[in-house]
Design a protein around this motif. Sequence first.
Motif, mmCIF file in Angstrom:
data_model
loop_
_atom_site.group_PDB
_atom_site.id
_atom_site.type_symbol
_atom_site.label_atom_id
_atom_site.label_comp_id
_atom_site.label_asym_id
_atom_site.label_seq_id
_atom_site.Cartn_x
_atom_site.Cartn_y
_atom_site.Cartn_z
ATOM 1 N N ALA A 22 0.826 -1.149 0.155
ATOM 2 C CA ALA A 22 -0.131 0.037 -0.133
ATOM 3 C C ALA A 22 1.042 1.436 0.028
ATOM 4 N N ARG A 23 2.005 1.240 0.548
ATOM 5 C CA ARG A 23 3.101 2.418 0.640
ATOM 6 C C ARG A 23 3.562 2.556 -0.762
ATOM 7 N N GLY A 24 3.192 2.002 -1.756
ATOM 8 C CA GLY A 24 3.821 2.062 -3.100
ATOM 9 C C GLY A 24 4.906 1.257 -3.560
ATOM 10 N N ASP A 25 5.718 0.303 -2.830
ATOM 11 C CA ASP A 25 6.413 -0.836 -3.274
ATOM 12 C C ASP A 25 5.657 -2.073 -3.415
ATOM 13 N N ALA A 26 5.706 -2.327 -4.710
ATOM 14 C CA ALA A 26 4.811 -3.507 -5.219
ATOM 15 C C ALA A 26 5.397 -4.772 -4.981
ATOM 16 N N THR A 27 6.548 -4.589 -4.584
ATOM 17 C CA THR A 27 7.570 -5.996 -4.321
ATOM 18 C C THR A 27 7.379 -6.446 -2.917
ATOM 19 N N ARG A 28 6.693 -5.661 -2.327
ATOM 20 C CA ARG A 28 6.431 -6.203 -0.717
ATOM 21 C C ARG A 28 5.301 -7.276 -0.478
ATOM 22 N N HIS A 29 5.308 -8.301 -1.301
ATOM 23 C CA HIS A 29 4.481 -9.512 -1.150
ATOM 24 C C HIS A 29 5.031 -10.367 0.048
ATOM 25 N N PRO A 30 4.130 -11.087 0.715
ATOM 26 C CA PRO A 30 4.732 -11.844 1.713
ATOM 27 C C PRO A 30 5.533 -13.053 1.205
ATOM 28 N N GLU A 31 5.146 -13.303 0.163
ATOM 29 C CA GLU A 31 5.975 -14.832 -0.355
ATOM 30 C C GLU A 31 7.462 -14.250 -0.835
ATOM 31 N N PHE A 32 7.597 -12.877 -1.118
ATOM 32 C CA PHE A 32 8.776 -12.478 -1.422
ATOM 33 C C PHE A 32 9.552 -12.247 -0.308
ATOM 34 N N GLU A 33 8.891 -11.537 0.760
ATOM 35 C CA GLU A 33 9.686 -11.326 2.036
ATOM 36 C C GLU A 33 10.001 -12.622 2.629
ATOM 37 N N ILE A 34 9.137 -13.890 2.437
ATOM 38 C CA ILE A 34 9.708 -15.217 3.007
ATOM 39 C C ILE A 34 10.900 -15.671 2.178
ATOM 40 N N ALA A 35 11.051 -15.543 0.860
ATOM 41 C CA ALA A 35 12.233 -15.886 0.062
ATOM 42 C C ALA A 35 13.492 -14.883 0.683
ATOM 43 N N ARG A 36 13.173 -13.630 0.870
ATOM 44 C CA ARG A 36 14.203 -12.704 1.471
ATOM 45 C C ARG A 36 14.841 -13.426 2.919
ATOM 46 N N TRP A 37 13.869 -13.703 3.558
ATOM 47 C CA TRP A 37 14.104 -14.052 5.117
ATOM 48 C C TRP A 37 14.949 -15.437 4.762
ATOM 49 N N ALA A 38 14.286 -16.268 4.119
ATOM 50 C CA ALA A 38 14.980 -17.577 3.995
ATOM 51 C C ALA A 38 16.273 -17.606 3.691
ATOM 52 N N ALA A 39 16.706 -16.798 2.640
ATOM 53 C CA ALA A 39 17.921 -16.666 2.229
ATOM 54 C C ALA A 39 18.853 -16.172 3.229
ATOM 55 N N GLU A 40 18.739 -15.285 4.077
ATOM 56 C CA GLU A 40 19.620 -14.810 5.109
ATOM 57 C C GLU A 40 19.669 -15.672 6.374
ATOM 58 N N HIS A 41 18.712 -16.601 6.480
ATOM 59 C CA HIS A 41 18.498 -17.328 7.872
ATOM 60 C C HIS A 41 18.575 -18.652 7.937
ATOM 61 N N LEU A 42 18.370 -19.459 6.481
ATOM 62 C CA LEU A 42 18.234 -20.719 6.557
ATOM 63 C C LEU A 42 19.282 -21.201 5.620
ATOM 64 N N THR A 43 19.750 -22.374 5.531
ATOM 65 C CA THR A 43 20.863 -23.105 4.993
ATOM 66 C C THR A 43 20.046 -23.551 3.624
ATOM 67 N N PRO A 44 20.912 -23.735 2.562
ATOM 68 C CA PRO A 44 19.870 -24.405 1.489
ATOM 69 C C PRO A 44 19.367 -25.570 1.621
ATOM 70 N N GLU A 45 19.881 -26.411 2.436
ATOM 71 C CA GLU A 45 19.010 -27.754 2.841
ATOM 72 C C GLU A 45 17.809 -27.213 3.731
ATOM 73 N N GLU A 46 17.625 -26.433 4.416
ATOM 74 C CA GLU A 46 16.591 -26.015 5.249
ATOM 75 C C GLU A 46 15.593 -25.526 4.503
ATOM 76 N N ARG A 47 16.048 -24.761 3.573
ATOM 77 C CA ARG A 47 14.991 -24.111 2.649
ATOM 78 C C ARG A 47 14.300 -24.985 1.688
ATOM 79 N N ALA A 48 15.028 -26.039 1.280
ATOM 80 C CA ALA A 48 14.711 -27.117 0.309
ATOM 81 C C ALA A 48 13.706 -28.016 0.936
ATOM 82 N N ALA A 49 13.576 -28.061 2.476
ATOM 83 C CA ALA A 49 13.127 -28.904 3.204
ATOM 84 C C ALA A 49 11.656 -28.288 3.809
ATOM 85 N N SER A 50 11.812 -26.984 3.466
ATOM 86 C CA SER A 50 10.617 -25.975 3.938
ATOM 87 C C SER A 50 9.314 -26.018 3.169
ATOM 88 N N THR A 51 8.184 -25.538 3.698
ATOM 89 C CA THR A 51 7.167 -25.492 2.912
ATOM 90 C C THR A 51 6.487 -24.092 3.117
#
Length: 171
Positions: free
Chosen positions: A58-87
């Motif tokens: 709503a504030r104008g940044d059309a990339t602020r979707h929750p699925e995109f935020e999940i991807a960003r968070w996961a890239a910073e906080h989870l290993t590749p193996e943890e990401r692949a095993a997540s849902t």
Amino acid sequence: MNPSAAHNNTQLSPTDLRLLRRCIALAAQALTDGDEPFGSVLLDDRGEIRFEDHNRVARGDATRHPEFEIARWAAEHLTPEERAASTVYTSGEHCPMCAAAHGWVGLGRIVYAASTAQLSAWMSEWGIAPGPVAALSIQTVIPGVPVSGPAPELTAAIRALHAAHYGIITQ
């Protein structure tokens, strides 16, 4: 939109439905905050919610979707193996931007309550113009990722949130 894209309509588990209901609650919070009604949850392979969010465009940044935020968070906080095993659970099927982020980060299964085809049909019915990005299925953008959805038992709740967002009175 690719109407011929197949969705994995396998039976959703009680856990899947519980987490999709959490996504709907997050989508309702987004609507209350004046935003588009989308919500998502990241579950690890032990069944722990690691991250959740709702739309913040709503504030104008059309990339602020929750699925995109999940991807960003996961890239910073989870290993590749943890990401692949997540849902990733989400109220609405990933848009192409979010699906691409999901794929690039290497997240696992996706479970959604309402499909892109459903949302597109509702918007057309209500006379709402489609968004600026093609409405593609997840499988078109990231083939090979396990996908489950939509959840017919949650359709009415999702439709009502989107109708409210667009000021549509439904019966």
